[in-house]
Scaffold this motif. Sequence first.
Motif, PDB file in Angstrom:
ATOM      1  N   ASN A  68      -6.990  -3.387 -10.980  1.00  0.00           N
ATOM      2  CA  ASN A  68      -6.507  -4.679 -10.493  1.00  0.00           C
ATOM      3  C   ASN A  68      -7.213  -5.131  -9.219  1.00  0.00           C
ATOM      4  O   ASN A  68      -7.414  -6.315  -9.016  1.00  0.00           O
ATOM      5  N   CYS A  69      -7.517  -4.188  -8.351  1.00  0.00           N
ATOM      6  CA  CYS A  69      -7.923  -4.545  -6.990  1.00  0.00           C
ATOM      7  C   CYS A  69      -9.395  -4.279  -6.688  1.00  0.00           C
ATOM      8  O   CYS A  69      -9.864  -4.648  -5.619  1.00  0.00           O
ATOM      9  N   PRO A  83     -12.782  -1.637  -6.039  1.00  0.00           N
ATOM     10  CA  PRO A  83     -12.986  -0.327  -5.428  1.00  0.00           C
ATOM     11  C   PRO A  83     -12.270  -0.186  -4.096  1.00  0.00           C
ATOM     12  O   PRO A  83     -12.389  -1.042  -3.228  1.00  0.00           O
ATOM     13  N   ARG A  84     -11.517   0.870  -3.963  1.00  0.00           N
ATOM     14  CA  ARG A  84     -10.790   1.153  -2.715  1.00  0.00           C
ATOM     15  C   ARG A  84     -10.922   2.635  -2.403  1.00  0.00           C
ATOM     16  O   ARG A  84     -11.162   3.453  -3.278  1.00  0.00           O
ATOM     17  N   GLU A 105      -5.843   5.190  -0.422  1.00  0.00           N
ATOM     18  CA  GLU A 105      -4.876   4.183  -0.866  1.00  0.00           C
ATOM     19  C   GLU A 105      -4.163   4.605  -2.149  1.00  0.00           C
ATOM     20  O   GLU A 105      -3.255   3.918  -2.602  1.00  0.00           O
ATOM     21  N   THR A 135      -0.885   1.926  -2.055  1.00  0.00           N
ATOM     22  CA  THR A 135      -0.848   0.924  -0.987  1.00  0.00           C
ATOM     23  C   THR A 135      -1.489  -0.389  -1.424  1.00  0.00           C
ATOM     24  O   THR A 135      -1.727  -1.258  -0.603  1.00  0.00           O
ATOM     25  N   GLY A 136      -1.764  -0.527  -2.693  1.00  0.00           N
ATOM     26  CA  GLY A 136      -2.309  -1.792  -3.195  1.00  0.00           C
ATOM     27  C   GLY A 136      -1.366  -2.425  -4.187  1.00  0.00           C
ATOM     28  O   GLY A 136      -0.255  -2.812  -3.831  1.00  0.00           O
ATOM     29  N   CYS A 137      -1.783  -2.431  -5.446  1.00  0.00           N
ATOM     30  CA  CYS A 137      -1.002  -3.134  -6.454  1.00  0.00           C
ATOM     31  C   CYS A 137       0.129  -2.292  -7.033  1.00  0.00           C
ATOM     32  O   CYS A 137       0.916  -2.777  -7.816  1.00  0.00           O
ATOM     33  N   ARG A 138       0.208  -1.019  -6.642  1.00  0.00           N
ATOM     34  CA  ARG A 138       1.287  -0.116  -7.056  1.00  0.00           C
ATOM     35  C   ARG A 138       1.342   0.060  -8.574  1.00  0.00           C
ATOM     36  O   ARG A 138       2.400   0.262  -9.141  1.00  0.00           O
ATOM     37  N   GLN A 139       0.208  -0.031  -9.225  1.00  0.00           N
ATOM     38  CA  GLN A 139       0.144   0.148 -10.669  1.00  0.00           C
ATOM     39  C   GLN A 139      -0.498   1.497 -10.997  1.00  0.00           C
ATOM     40  O   GLN A 139      -1.398   1.953 -10.296  1.00  0.00           O
ATOM     41  N   GLN A 181      -5.431  -8.724 -15.972  1.00  0.00           N
ATOM     42  CA  GLN A 181      -6.435  -9.603 -15.400  1.00  0.00           C
ATOM     43  C   GLN A 181      -7.582  -8.769 -14.864  1.00  0.00           C
ATOM     44  O   GLN A 181      -7.495  -7.571 -14.725  1.00  0.00           O
ATOM     45  N   GLU A 182      -8.635  -9.474 -14.556  1.00  0.00           N
ATOM     46  CA  GLU A 182      -9.783  -8.798 -13.986  1.00  0.00           C
ATOM     47  C   GLU A 182      -9.606  -8.733 -12.483  1.00  0.00           C
ATOM     48  O   GLU A 182      -8.838  -9.509 -11.909  1.00  0.00           O
ATOM     49  N   PRO A 183     -10.318  -7.819 -11.820  1.00  0.00           N
ATOM     50  CA  PRO A 183     -10.248  -7.779 -10.373  1.00  0.00           C
ATOM     51  C   PRO A 183     -10.589  -9.141  -9.798  1.00  0.00           C
ATOM     52  O   PRO A 183     -11.519  -9.798 -10.257  1.00  0.00           O
ATOM     53  N   CYS A 235      -5.655 -10.222  -7.628  1.00  0.00           N
ATOM     54  CA  CYS A 235      -5.722  -9.611  -6.299  1.00  0.00           C
ATOM     55  C   CYS A 235      -6.532 -10.482  -5.347  1.00  0.00           C
ATOM     56  O   CYS A 235      -7.631 -10.913  -5.681  1.00  0.00           O
ATOM     57  N   TRP A 246      -0.458 -12.293  -3.420  1.00  0.00           N
ATOM     58  CA  TRP A 246      -0.449 -11.402  -4.581  1.00  0.00           C
ATOM     59  C   TRP A 246      -0.250  -9.964  -4.109  1.00  0.00           C
ATOM     60  O   TRP A 246      -1.026  -9.449  -3.298  1.00  0.00           O
ATOM     61  N   LEU A 247       0.789  -9.298  -4.621  1.00  0.00           N
ATOM     62  CA  LEU A 247       0.982  -7.878  -4.293  1.00  0.00           C
ATOM     63  C   LEU A 247       0.644  -6.997  -5.481  1.00  0.00           C
ATOM     64  O   LEU A 247       0.239  -5.850  -5.319  1.00  0.00           O
ATOM     65  N   GLY A 248       0.873  -7.505  -6.679  1.00  0.00           N
ATOM     66  CA  GLY A 248       0.616  -6.758  -7.901  1.00  0.00           C
ATOM     67  C   GLY A 248       0.662  -7.738  -9.056  1.00  0.00           C
ATOM     68  O   GLY A 248       0.999  -8.904  -8.863  1.00  0.00           O
ATOM     69  N   PRO A 249       0.357  -7.258 -10.263  1.00  0.00           N
ATOM     70  CA  PRO A 249       0.306  -8.168 -11.406  1.00  0.00           C
ATOM     71  C   PRO A 249       1.613  -8.931 -11.633  1.00  0.00           C
ATOM     72  O   PRO A 249       1.597 -10.052 -12.125  1.00  0.00           O
ATOM     73  N   LEU A 272     -12.353  -1.846   3.977  1.00  0.00           N
ATOM     74  CA  LEU A 272     -12.836  -2.916   3.096  1.00  0.00           C
ATOM     75  C   LEU A 272     -14.024  -3.619   3.744  1.00  0.00           C
ATOM     76  O   LEU A 272     -14.209  -3.569   4.955  1.00  0.00           O
ATOM     77  N   SER A 282      -3.615  -6.191   0.121  1.00  0.00           N
ATOM     78  CA  SER A 282      -2.862  -5.104   0.737  1.00  0.00           C
ATOM     79  C   SER A 282      -3.791  -3.913   0.849  1.00  0.00           C
ATOM     80  O   SER A 282      -4.485  -3.558  -0.101  1.00  0.00           O
ATOM     81  N   THR A 283      -3.836  -3.341   2.031  1.00  0.00           N
ATOM     82  CA  THR A 283      -4.753  -2.242   2.284  1.00  0.00           C
ATOM     83  C   THR A 283      -4.191  -1.405   3.434  1.00  0.00           C
ATOM     84  O   THR A 283      -3.006  -1.494   3.726  1.00  0.00           O
ATOM     85  N   GLU A 284      -5.030  -0.613   4.038  1.00  0.00           N
ATOM     86  CA  GLU A 284      -4.590   0.214   5.152  1.00  0.00           C
ATOM     87  C   GLU A 284      -5.340  -0.164   6.418  1.00  0.00           C
ATOM     88  O   GLU A 284      -6.556  -0.334   6.396  1.00  0.00           O
ATOM     89  N   PRO A 294      -0.002   1.139   5.748  1.00  0.00           N
ATOM     90  CA  PRO A 294      -0.164   0.066   4.766  1.00  0.00           C
ATOM     91  C   PRO A 294       0.202  -1.292   5.351  1.00  0.00           C
ATOM     92  O   PRO A 294       1.243  -1.431   6.002  1.00  0.00           O
TER      93      PRO A 294
END
Lengths: 133, 209
Positions: free
Chosen positions: A8-9, A11-12, A16, A61-65, A107-109, B71, B84-87, B148, B162-164, B169
């Motif tokens: 979703n997000c 490269p991280r 995270e 810490t991102g999309c929680r998926q 969805q795509e990033p 995102c 946007w936090l998640g899908p 990032l 959302s990142t660190e 977070p």
Amino acid sequence: MLLISCPNCGPRDETEFHYGGQAHIAYPENPNELRDREWAEYLFYRENTKGTFAERWVHSTGCRQWFNMLRDTVSYDIHSIYAMGQQRPDLQADKPGEFSQTGEFGQEPGLAPGAATTSTGAATTAPTSSEGV
Amino acid sequence: MAETATPAETVSRARRSPAQHLAEAFTSGSVPGTVTLTEIPYQAMVGIRVDRTSDAGARVASVVGGLPAACGEVTGNDSVNTLWLGPTEFLVVAPEEAHDSLGGSLGSDLTTALGNDAGQVVDLSANRTTFELSGSHARAVLEKTCSLDLHPRVFKPGTAVSTELAHIPVMLWKTSEDSYRIFPRASFADFLGRWLLDAMREYASPEVP
């Protein structure tokens, strides 16, 4: 530090994410019929693969998926990232060492920094991404 | 006397923002024109979980002016924005007055829009506070801790991720070319505020060529 391509997000950093252990462990169809030993094996017994290993990760810490990943436990190369519920991709079909990302993730990033580019060590191919949606 | 105070006045008198005790330090630690740090306290925030392609998603979207699709995207207007936090997860950020306790109707409007469909609308106003870091060196401060790519060719104004930061977070929202809004959880506000002040300190001195 691993650089993990969240579906979703983009490269991280590995920090995270959280690790979810071995993937593709099905819940027993009828847990009441299991003997204690079988239940313990379901709960606690895991592969200790040297080489390519299917495992679950969550981008906490991102999309929680959650998603699945094929990772080499020796070289730490990430071979594939695929959706939960999907079958483990057959690496023989691809060239070993090549990165692929498959599955319906919704969805795509998007506009996330670096979403259009990725690298996980030496052997990667960038997942397709819409540039600046 | 208390009976003359409106509910809004009672609320504002009792409130303490998570970084209120650092307000003076933020002022003295800021370098005008180079990098400044301020807290924007008490913004109304609502967490939404809904499938944006469903009917409920469309109704919720019409209240806040659209839900972001991927995102990084931020939708909305000058005052009410959705991150946007998640899908299926979004954060609505609005001015303090939009909160139901202060005469606004953001939360109740969203709750009504969601109705009995699958999803949730939760008041998260006290969950996070907002820091605004701006100035020509704001990016340099963030780059001390953010992994990032914050270069403007990649991280464009109007993007929120959302990142660190400093291993905690946060939501990081680039509101303009050299202005960022950072949303740490309330309990991390003190730590992050002091961390950013420390990171800003070098820019108060003349640059060593």
